[in-house]
Design a protein around this motif. Structure first.
Motif, mmCIF file in Angstrom:
data_model
loop_
_atom_site.group_PDB
_atom_site.id
_atom_site.type_symbol
_atom_site.label_atom_id
_atom_site.label_comp_id
_atom_site.label_asym_id
_atom_site.label_seq_id
_atom_site.Cartn_x
_atom_site.Cartn_y
_atom_site.Cartn_z
ATOM 1 N N PRO A 154 0.820 -1.205 0.000
ATOM 2 C CA PRO A 154 0.000 0.000 0.000
ATOM 3 C C PRO A 154 0.859 1.263 0.000
ATOM 4 O O PRO A 154 1.884 1.329 0.683
ATOM 5 C CB PRO A 154 -0.810 -0.122 1.294
ATOM 6 C CG PRO A 154 -0.849 -1.584 1.585
ATOM 7 C CD PRO A 154 0.479 -2.112 1.112
ATOM 8 N N VAL A 155 0.437 2.256 -0.777
ATOM 9 C CA VAL A 155 1.169 3.524 -0.811
ATOM 10 C C VAL A 155 1.226 4.140 0.589
ATOM 11 O O VAL A 155 2.214 4.785 0.949
ATOM 12 C CB VAL A 155 0.517 4.494 -1.809
ATOM 13 C CG1 VAL A 155 1.179 5.866 -1.757
ATOM 14 C CG2 VAL A 155 0.603 3.927 -3.227
ATOM 15 N N ALA A 156 0.189 3.933 1.390
ATOM 16 C CA ALA A 156 0.166 4.470 2.751
ATOM 17 C C ALA A 156 1.302 3.916 3.592
ATOM 18 O O ALA A 156 1.693 4.524 4.598
ATOM 19 C CB ALA A 156 -1.179 4.171 3.420
ATOM 20 N N ARG A 157 1.867 2.765 3.205
ATOM 21 C CA ARG A 157 2.997 2.192 3.927
ATOM 22 C C ARG A 157 4.322 2.434 3.222
ATOM 23 O O ARG A 157 5.387 2.127 3.763
ATOM 24 C CB ARG A 157 2.782 0.689 4.114
ATOM 25 C CG ARG A 157 1.723 0.339 5.157
ATOM 26 C CD ARG A 157 1.401 -1.146 5.170
ATOM 27 N NE ARG A 157 2.568 -1.994 4.960
ATOM 28 C CZ ARG A 157 2.520 -3.207 4.407
ATOM 29 N NH1 ARG A 157 1.367 -3.710 4.006
ATOM 30 N NH2 ARG A 157 3.620 -3.919 4.263
ATOM 31 N N PHE A 158 4.264 2.969 2.002
ATOM 32 C CA PHE A 158 5.476 3.219 1.225
ATOM 33 C C PHE A 158 6.312 4.320 1.871
ATOM 34 O O PHE A 158 7.533 4.226 1.970
ATOM 35 C CB PHE A 158 5.079 3.598 -0.206
ATOM 36 C CG PHE A 158 6.234 3.861 -1.125
ATOM 37 C CD1 PHE A 158 6.800 2.833 -1.858
ATOM 38 C CD2 PHE A 158 6.740 5.142 -1.282
ATOM 39 C CE1 PHE A 158 7.868 3.063 -2.717
ATOM 40 C CE2 PHE A 158 7.804 5.387 -2.133
ATOM 41 C CZ PHE A 158 8.372 4.345 -2.851
ATOM 42 N N VAL A 159 5.636 5.384 2.287
ATOM 43 C CA VAL A 159 6.307 6.478 2.986
ATOM 44 C C VAL A 159 6.323 6.155 4.472
ATOM 45 O O VAL A 159 5.269 5.943 5.078
ATOM 46 C CB VAL A 159 5.600 7.819 2.736
ATOM 47 C CG1 VAL A 159 6.220 8.927 3.578
ATOM 48 C CG2 VAL A 159 5.667 8.186 1.256
ATOM 49 N N THR A 160 7.509 6.106 5.056
ATOM 50 C CA THR A 160 7.628 5.688 6.453
ATOM 51 C C THR A 160 7.927 6.840 7.406
ATOM 52 O O THR A 160 7.875 6.680 8.618
ATOM 53 C CB THR A 160 8.731 4.625 6.592
ATOM 54 O OG1 THR A 160 9.970 5.162 6.108
ATOM 55 C CG2 THR A 160 8.362 3.374 5.794
ATOM 56 N N GLY A 161 8.250 8.006 6.860
ATOM 57 C CA GLY A 161 8.562 9.156 7.709
ATOM 58 C C GLY A 161 8.951 10.338 6.841
ATOM 59 O O GLY A 161 8.920 10.263 5.602
ATOM 60 N N ASP A 162 9.313 11.431 7.473
ATOM 61 C CA ASP A 162 9.705 12.632 6.746
ATOM 62 C C ASP A 162 10.965 12.353 5.929
ATOM 63 O O ASP A 162 12.055 12.185 6.471
ATOM 64 C CB ASP A 162 9.955 13.776 7.741
ATOM 65 C CG ASP A 162 10.180 15.114 7.059
ATOM 66 O OD1 ASP A 162 10.180 15.161 5.821
ATOM 67 O OD2 ASP A 162 10.360 16.120 7.771
ATOM 68 N N GLY A 163 10.813 12.260 4.601
ATOM 69 C CA GLY A 163 11.944 11.976 3.726
ATOM 70 C C GLY A 163 12.368 10.523 3.683
ATOM 71 O O GLY A 163 13.425 10.213 3.119
ATOM 72 N N ALA A 164 11.576 9.623 4.226
ATOM 73 C CA ALA A 164 11.955 8.206 4.302
ATOM 74 C C ALA A 164 10.904 7.320 3.636
ATOM 75 O O ALA A 164 9.703 7.529 3.797
ATOM 76 C CB ALA A 164 12.141 7.778 5.756
ATOM 77 N N THR A 165 11.362 6.324 2.884
ATOM 78 C CA THR A 165 10.475 5.356 2.237
ATOM 79 C C THR A 165 11.023 3.949 2.437
ATOM 80 O O THR A 165 12.087 3.757 3.028
ATOM 81 C CB THR A 165 10.359 5.623 0.721
ATOM 82 O OG1 THR A 165 11.580 5.230 0.078
ATOM 83 C CG2 THR A 165 10.056 7.095 0.427
ATOM 84 N N VAL A 166 10.304 2.975 1.891
ATOM 85 C CA VAL A 166 10.744 1.583 1.972
ATOM 86 C C VAL A 166 11.773 1.242 0.894
ATOM 87 O O VAL A 166 12.282 0.117 0.863
ATOM 88 C CB VAL A 166 9.545 0.621 1.851
ATOM 89 C CG1 VAL A 166 8.560 0.833 2.990
ATOM 90 C CG2 VAL A 166 8.857 0.769 0.498
ATOM 91 N N LEU A 167 12.076 2.183 0.000
ATOM 92 C CA LEU A 167 13.032 1.906 -1.064
ATOM 93 C C LEU A 167 14.437 1.707 -0.501
ATOM 94 O O LEU A 167 14.861 2.412 0.409
ATOM 95 C CB LEU A 167 13.060 3.052 -2.081
ATOM 96 C CG LEU A 167 11.805 3.267 -2.926
ATOM 97 C CD1 LEU A 167 12.018 4.443 -3.865
ATOM 98 C CD2 LEU A 167 11.450 2.007 -3.710
ATOM 99 N N ARG A 168 15.135 0.746 -1.086
ATOM 100 C CA ARG A 168 16.543 0.525 -0.771
ATOM 101 C C ARG A 168 17.383 0.891 -1.998
ATOM 102 O O ARG A 168 16.848 1.118 -3.082
ATOM 103 C CB ARG A 168 16.767 -0.936 -0.371
ATOM 104 C CG ARG A 168 15.963 -1.357 0.854
ATOM 105 C CD ARG A 168 16.337 -2.758 1.307
ATOM 106 N NE ARG A 168 15.900 -3.794 0.382
ATOM 107 C CZ ARG A 168 14.741 -4.448 0.458
ATOM 108 N NH1 ARG A 168 13.859 -4.130 1.408
ATOM 109 N NH2 ARG A 168 14.436 -5.376 -0.429
ATOM 110 N N GLU A 169 18.679 0.953 -1.823
ATOM 111 C CA GLU A 169 19.557 1.349 -2.918
ATOM 112 C C GLU A 169 19.322 0.475 -4.143
ATOM 113 O O GLU A 169 19.324 -0.758 -4.052
ATOM 114 C CB GLU A 169 21.025 1.241 -2.479
ATOM 115 C CG GLU A 169 22.011 1.787 -3.503
ATOM 116 C CD GLU A 169 23.437 1.784 -2.977
ATOM 117 O OE1 GLU A 169 24.233 0.925 -3.445
ATOM 118 O OE2 GLU A 169 23.743 2.613 -2.093
ATOM 119 N N GLY A 170 19.101 1.112 -5.275
ATOM 120 C CA GLY A 170 18.886 0.389 -6.527
ATOM 121 C C GLY A 170 17.445 0.075 -6.833
ATOM 122 O O GLY A 170 17.129 -0.378 -7.938
ATOM 123 N N ASP A 171 16.533 0.297 -5.876
ATOM 124 C CA ASP A 171 15.112 0.049 -6.102
ATOM 125 C C ASP A 171 14.488 1.192 -6.889
ATOM 126 O O ASP A 171 14.940 2.344 -6.821
ATOM 127 C CB ASP A 171 14.355 -0.082 -4.776
ATOM 128 C CG ASP A 171 14.753 -1.314 -3.985
ATOM 129 O OD1 ASP A 171 15.386 -2.218 -4.565
ATOM 130 O OD2 ASP A 171 14.420 -1.373 -2.780
#
Length: 276
Positions: A154-171
């Motif tokens: 869910p997009v609601a869980r994609f953003v985890t905080g101010d300036g932070a997401t679930v993406l890792r390097e290369g994603d």
């Protein structure tokens, strides 16, 4: 702003081209944020626009996931201008919400023409209007992981905080998938800011699904999207209590936490009355 440390831009035409991404190589789409401030740690970019993904696709009955039939897939490279101008060809009750959320972006038509949906979400600013939109519609983010796997959440869980997401390097964020049930739902939108052209202090979206369930999404005022779900339309007292019980209000130059909490509760009641 010129990025004078960049020595190469690699067009991405195949997924394998994303292997170049790393600590010194960033993905480039519209570039409205990337070119807005120095990026001295970068030496190259991978141009995602070279994929030429279709910006807006209505998935048919032959969708890879059966539940996606009738859903709207929005490419991460879709611009805000394209999204706001999406024609109302399908009779979706939620259609007005797309343009409403685009208007919450603090930017001129020049920005709209280059800023992308995915870029706005990946920037993970609390006031990101595309995060508000796609969270409010219970969209899922399709992520291309660096190891070659795909992940949806869910997009609601994609953003985890101010300036932070679930993406890792290369994603890379590939697209957003809006379910048909959300597209057919009635929606209501409210935004408030401390000045007429200021960054959003709070963006509140209400959604009343055809089965009678009610969802309120609070963003802009919280560190990440917060959602309140009810099997049926709640009372004003219950909704006010639940909004005020949210714990992720924050303070910055665009609003104090207590102000954000108070105005969000008031706007939630306005939405409730509109959707009853």
């Amino acid at each position: 702003m010129d990025l004078n440390t960049i020595t190469a831009i690699h067009p991405a035409r195949h997924r394998d081209d994303l292997a170049a991404l790393g600590a010194a190589t960033a993905p480039l789409a519209g570039g409205s944020w990337l070119f807005s401030e120095p990026q001295n740690h970068l030496t190259s970019l991978v141009d995602l626009m070279a994929f030429r993904w279709p910006s807006l696709t209505v998935l048919g009955d032959d969708a890879e996931v059966a539940a996606d039939a009738g859903a709207l897939e929005v490419a991460s490279t879709c611009t805000l201008a394209e999204l706001a101008a999406m024609p109302d060809e399908h009779g979706w009750a939620a259609h007005p919400l797309f343009r409403q959320c685009c208007t919450a972006l603090l930017g001129s038509f020049k920005v709209w023409n280059v800023a992308t949906v995915g870029g706005n979400i990946c920037a993970a600013l609390p006031a990101g209007p595309m995060t508000s939109l796609f969270s409010g519609l219970d969209a899922e983010a399709l992520i291309w992981r660096a190891d070659g796997s795909d992940e949806r959440l869910p997009v609601a869980r994609f953003v985890t905080g101010d300036g932070a997401t679930v993406l890792r390097e290369g994603d890379v964020l590939r697209s957003l998938i809006v379910p048909r049930a959300s597209l057919e739902a009635r929606t209501a939108y409210r935004k408030i800011a401390l000045s007429p052209l200021g960054r959003s202090g709070a963006v509140i979206i209400g959604r009343l699904d055809r089965d009678g369930s009610f969802t309120l999404t609070v963003s802009g005022a919280t560190l990440h999207p917060e959602q309140l779900r009810y099997d049926s339309v709640p009372s004003a007292e219950v909704l006010t209590h639940d909004v005020e019980a949210i714990e992720t209000w924050f303070t910055d130059p665009h609003g104090a936490a207590d102000w954000r909490r108070a105005v969000s509760a008031l706007l939630a009641i306005e939405i409730l009355e509109e959707l009853r």
